[in-house]
Design a protein around this motif. Structure first.
Motif, short mmCIF file in Angstrom:
data_model
loop_
_atom_site.label_atom_id
_atom_site.label_comp_id
_atom_site.label_asym_id
_atom_site.label_seq_id
_atom_site.Cartn_x
_atom_site.Cartn_y
_atom_site.Cartn_z
N GLU A 106 0.83 -1.21 0.00
CA GLU A 106 0.00 0.00 0.00
C GLU A 106 0.86 1.26 0.00
O GLU A 106 0.55 2.23 -0.68
CB GLU A 106 -0.97 -0.01 1.18
CG GLU A 106 -2.09 -1.01 0.98
CD GLU A 106 -3.25 -0.78 1.93
OE1 GLU A 106 -3.59 0.39 2.20
OE2 GLU A 106 -3.82 -1.80 2.38
N ASP A 111 1.36 4.32 -3.08
CA ASP A 111 1.03 5.70 -2.73
C ASP A 111 2.20 6.60 -3.13
O ASP A 111 3.14 6.81 -2.37
CB ASP A 111 0.75 5.78 -1.22
CG ASP A 111 0.23 7.14 -0.79
OD1 ASP A 111 0.57 8.16 -1.45
OD2 ASP A 111 -0.49 7.20 0.21
N THR A 134 3.29 9.42 -0.72
CA THR A 134 4.08 8.97 0.44
C THR A 134 5.50 8.64 0.02
O THR A 134 6.46 9.01 0.71
CB THR A 134 3.41 7.76 1.12
OG1 THR A 134 2.13 8.16 1.61
CG2 THR A 134 4.25 7.23 2.27
N PHE A 158 0.77 8.17 6.90
CA PHE A 158 0.25 7.17 5.95
C PHE A 158 -0.68 6.20 6.66
O PHE A 158 -1.78 5.91 6.17
CB PHE A 158 1.41 6.41 5.30
CG PHE A 158 0.95 5.22 4.52
CD1 PHE A 158 0.45 5.38 3.23
CD2 PHE A 158 0.98 3.95 5.07
CE1 PHE A 158 -0.02 4.29 2.51
CE2 PHE A 158 0.52 2.86 4.36
CZ PHE A 158 0.01 3.04 3.07
#
Length: 157
Positions: A124, A128, A131, A151
């Motif tokens: 994940e 992103d 991030t 996050f």
């Protein structure tokens, strides 16, 4: 254990290395020094990387997720290496496609049942790009921890 608890300031690295070997040595040395892994971890993670490469391409980022069997781990943690210059890894699932890696998530997973969940959370983060951009531009260990916490708050809310 919440995902952000896997990250410790003493295991955040801003690496200026030229090879996987150097990066692995620096990161596993600290993992061992702080009691997270056994002395066998470096050899095990290096051998596993040769057999099962962990390089991934995500947008403009190259990442790697080296890890090994739980028998080499004392306590669960994720060491995070942010590279000054990319290091070449092989793409996951291949032995001939190269990836220039900017960020290394080195996993030390003690409980095999939690490995899938940890890999899902790392995936994940990898997906992103905001991030990843923040991590790559970070300049302090505290800033990296804060980015991971932000996050996690975003994912769990």
């Amino acid at each position: 254990m919440a995902f952000e608890e896997y990250f410790k300031e003493e295991l955040i690295f801003f690496l200026d290395t030229q090879s996987k070997k150097e990066a692995f040595e620096q990161m596993t040395s600290a993992l061992y020094e702080h009691g997270f892994v056994k002395e066998t971890y470096l050899q095990a993670v290096s051998e596993r990387e040769e057999l099962y490469p962990t390089g991934l391409s995500a947008a403009e980022w190259g990442l790697a997720i080296p890890h090994t069997d739980h028998i080499h781990v004392n306590k669960p943690v994720i060491a995070l290496g942010i590279l000054k210059e990319p290091i070449t890894f092989f793409q996951m699932g291949t032995d001939d496609m190269e990836v220039d890696v900017n960020i290394i998530f080195m996993l030390a997973i003690k409980n095999p049942e939690s490995q899938l969940w940890v890999l899902q959370m790392v995936t994940e983060i990898i997906q992103d790009s905001e991030t990843l951009e923040k991590l790559k531009k970070s300049s302090s260990k505290q800033q990296v921890i804060s980015i991971i916490e932000q996050f996690c708050n975003k994912v769990t809310s």
